[in-house]
Design an enzyme around this catalytic site. Sequence first.
Site, PDB file in Angstrom:
ATOM      1  N   HIS A  92       0.818  -1.216   0.000  1.00 37.39           N
ATOM      2  CA  HIS A  92       0.000   0.000   0.000  1.00 37.39           C
ATOM      3  C   HIS A  92       0.851   1.266   0.000  1.00 37.39           C
ATOM      4  O   HIS A  92       1.936   1.296   0.577  1.00 37.39           O
ATOM      5  CB  HIS A  92      -1.020  -0.008   1.151  1.00 37.39           C
ATOM      6  N   GLU A 101      -5.310   1.622   1.941  1.00 36.70           N
ATOM      7  CA  GLU A 101      -5.269   0.372   2.725  1.00 36.70           C
ATOM      8  C   GLU A 101      -5.669   0.618   4.161  1.00 36.70           C
ATOM      9  O   GLU A 101      -6.345  -0.185   4.799  1.00 36.70           O
ATOM     10  CB  GLU A 101      -3.852  -0.222   2.658  1.00 36.70           C
ATOM     11  N   GLU A 102      -5.241   1.780   4.663  1.00 37.64           N
ATOM     12  CA  GLU A 102      -5.341   2.018   6.109  1.00 37.64           C
ATOM     13  C   GLU A 102      -6.776   2.221   6.603  1.00 37.64           C
ATOM     14  O   GLU A 102      -7.010   2.299   7.802  1.00 37.64           O
ATOM     15  CB  GLU A 102      -4.471   3.235   6.497  1.00 37.64           C
ATOM     16  N   ASP A 155       4.412  -5.201   2.997  1.00 34.44           N
ATOM     17  CA  ASP A 155       3.882  -4.157   3.880  1.00 34.44           C
ATOM     18  C   ASP A 155       4.734  -4.132   5.147  1.00 34.44           C
ATOM     19  O   ASP A 155       4.650  -5.054   5.962  1.00 34.44           O
ATOM     20  CB  ASP A 155       2.410  -4.448   4.215  1.00 34.44           C
ATOM     21  N   ASP A 157       5.565   1.930   7.463  1.00 33.91           N
ATOM     22  CA  ASP A 157       4.199   1.520   7.082  1.00 33.91           C
ATOM     23  C   ASP A 157       3.588   2.567   6.152  1.00 33.91           C
ATOM     24  O   ASP A 157       2.930   3.467   6.596  1.00 33.91           O
ATOM     25  CB  ASP A 157       3.368   1.353   8.354  1.00 33.91           C
ATOM     26  N   HIS A 200       1.686   4.159  12.572  1.00 37.00           N
ATOM     27  CA  HIS A 200       0.494   4.968  12.833  1.00 37.00           C
ATOM     28  C   HIS A 200       0.763   6.023  13.905  1.00 37.00           C
ATOM     29  O   HIS A 200      -0.149   6.436  14.619  1.00 37.00           O
ATOM     30  CB  HIS A 200      -0.714   4.107  13.253  1.00 37.00           C
TER      31      HIS A 200
HETATM   32  N1  BES Z   1       1.046  -2.498   7.974  1.00 37.56           N
HETATM   33  C1  BES Z   1      -0.140  -2.671   8.750  1.00 37.56           C
HETATM   34  C2  BES Z   1      -0.390  -4.138   9.103  1.00 37.56           C
HETATM   35  C3  BES Z   1       0.715  -4.789   9.870  1.00 37.56           C
HETATM   36  C4  BES Z   1       0.966  -4.410  11.185  1.00 37.56           C
HETATM   37  C5  BES Z   1       1.454  -5.794   9.298  1.00 37.56           C
HETATM   38  C6  BES Z   1       2.002  -5.036  11.886  1.00 37.56           C
HETATM   39  C7  BES Z   1       2.471  -6.394   9.996  1.00 37.56           C
HETATM   40  C8  BES Z   1       2.749  -6.030  11.289  1.00 37.56           C
HETATM   41  C9  BES Z   1      -1.346  -2.120   7.972  1.00 37.56           C
HETATM   42  O1  BES Z   1      -1.048  -0.935   7.297  1.00 37.56           O
HETATM   43  C10 BES Z   1      -2.443  -1.796   8.941  1.00 37.56           C
HETATM   44  O2  BES Z   1      -2.319  -0.842   9.657  1.00 37.56           O
HETATM   45  N2  BES Z   1      -3.508  -2.596   8.942  1.00 37.56           N
HETATM   46  C11 BES Z   1      -4.616  -2.329   9.830  1.00 37.56           C
HETATM   47  C12 BES Z   1      -5.821  -3.124   9.400  1.00 37.56           C
HETATM   48  C13 BES Z   1      -6.450  -2.632   8.122  1.00 37.56           C
HETATM   49  C14 BES Z   1      -7.608  -3.545   7.726  1.00 37.56           C
HETATM   50  C15 BES Z   1      -6.948  -1.214   8.252  1.00 37.56           C
HETATM   51  C16 BES Z   1      -4.246  -2.755  11.240  1.00 37.56           C
HETATM   52  O3  BES Z   1      -3.374  -3.604  11.409  1.00 37.56           O
HETATM   53  O4  BES Z   1      -4.845  -2.244  12.159  1.00 37.56           O
HETATM   54 ZN    ZN Z   2      -0.937   0.657   8.757  1.00 35.54          ZN
END
Ligand code: BES
Ligand code: ZN
Length: 424
Positions: A142, A193-194, A221, A159, A304
């Site tokens: 993303h 994606e976020e 990612d 990220d 984040h």
């Molecule tokens: N990069 C993260 C996911 C992630 C976190 C992968 C830690 C590996 C280790 C991704 O950008 C993210 O923040 N995903 C969200 C969920 C999404 C459905 C919005 C999350 O993890 O809260």
């Molecule tokens: Zn994220």
Amino acid sequence: MKKIFSPLIFSLGILLSAQTSGPFTTANEHTETVDSRNAAMVLDFTIDQDAFVNQCISQVNVDNIANTIVTLENYGTRFHTKPSGVQASHDIKNWWQALVDDAGRTDISVEEFNHGFTNQVSVIVTIPGSVSPDEIVVIGGHLDCGDYWIQDFAPGADDNASGIATLTETLRILLANNFHPKKTVQIMGYAAEEIGLYGSADIAETYKNQSKNVLAVLQLDMTNYKGSSFDTAINNDGAYTSAELNLFLIDLLEHYNSSGDHIITYGFSKCNYACSDHASWTQNGFNASFTMESAFEDSNPNIHTTNDTFAAMGNDASHSAKFVKIALEFVIEIAKSSNLSTADLNAPKLQIAIDQRDLVYRFDNFNGQLDSVVIFGSDGQKIKSVEKPDNNGKISMKSVPAGAYVAIFKDSNGKNFSKKFLLK
Ligand code: BES
Ligand code: ZN
């Protein structure tokens, strides 16, 4: 076409041909229509592009990766609703287009994929296949960052500027080596994606509705924070990743990255939820894998937040460099180069077959000596190992439960040969 490996038909073929020239003459007879995913296709993926892959993975440039991460971090935010987030998506399109133009490749397209729900675009590079253009290999990550709470100030260096930087360096190297694949390769930067995998979900759904034949997808990612003792964690959550494709990743890592300059150690981990864009592909019936920067619980604690910066990762992009190598191996071995070097044509070849629940193996063009065979399951658990096996022989799988496995043969010089197989 959906196919699955059928040991029954395969074994029958072996029996029928046994009198003439042995079990290996019938290797094309082992398919029938069953599964919803291309499991047999994935199990058929081979590793035979050694010269070209080694040439490419030797060219990874850490400074390039660092520059892309910093450039993306400097947008402040790439949240999908923010002007800088929309701008970043167009700029990534233009950078990738410039790389393609500089290489003089008019056969390669770089396109924006527009979404109805956001002004941020996804970006898709298409390197057309010369032999089977309808078969597609995807690597992606993303391009947005932030989350619902922090839309303005999360610079998203890890990220996922790191994932976009990994893809950018992979593209640069493929172009520098005049890569003309047999199958089509697509490199994707996903929007939004976020907020819940929106961009990738839109693309994967569109591809499914258009009946596109995506063979395999690799998600990148967060690639630049080394939080675990090993270098990468294969996400082995069966709800969101393909066990067969994960075996292929193990296969690649054992083959290209088990020792020497390109060593990459690996473990296994799960997010236990649809944590990234691989889940969009899986949910639409495609084979996707996600190999992570660390075990989930050891991953970058700064994502984040305002602290997701390159400086917080020590101003060092060497962890991401390993993921460029994995991406190159994945793309080149699945899509295959159109011009195989003579070195690869003459390379030793391992062939295996399952006969009456024995793993029968044979080497061609091989004048080394085997040191060990180890069988792994798709979770990485060691099922069986044999020391000093014969160069041609069989290993009983009678006590091994049904499932997908990879057999890794090591010779006395430390060179690895591996093959995946399915036990019913
Ligand atoms: N990069 C993260 C996911 C992630 C976190 C992968 C830690 C590996 C280790 C991704 O950008 C993210 O923040 N995903 C969200 C969920 C999404 C459905 C919005 C999350 O993890 O809260
Ligand atoms: Zn994220």
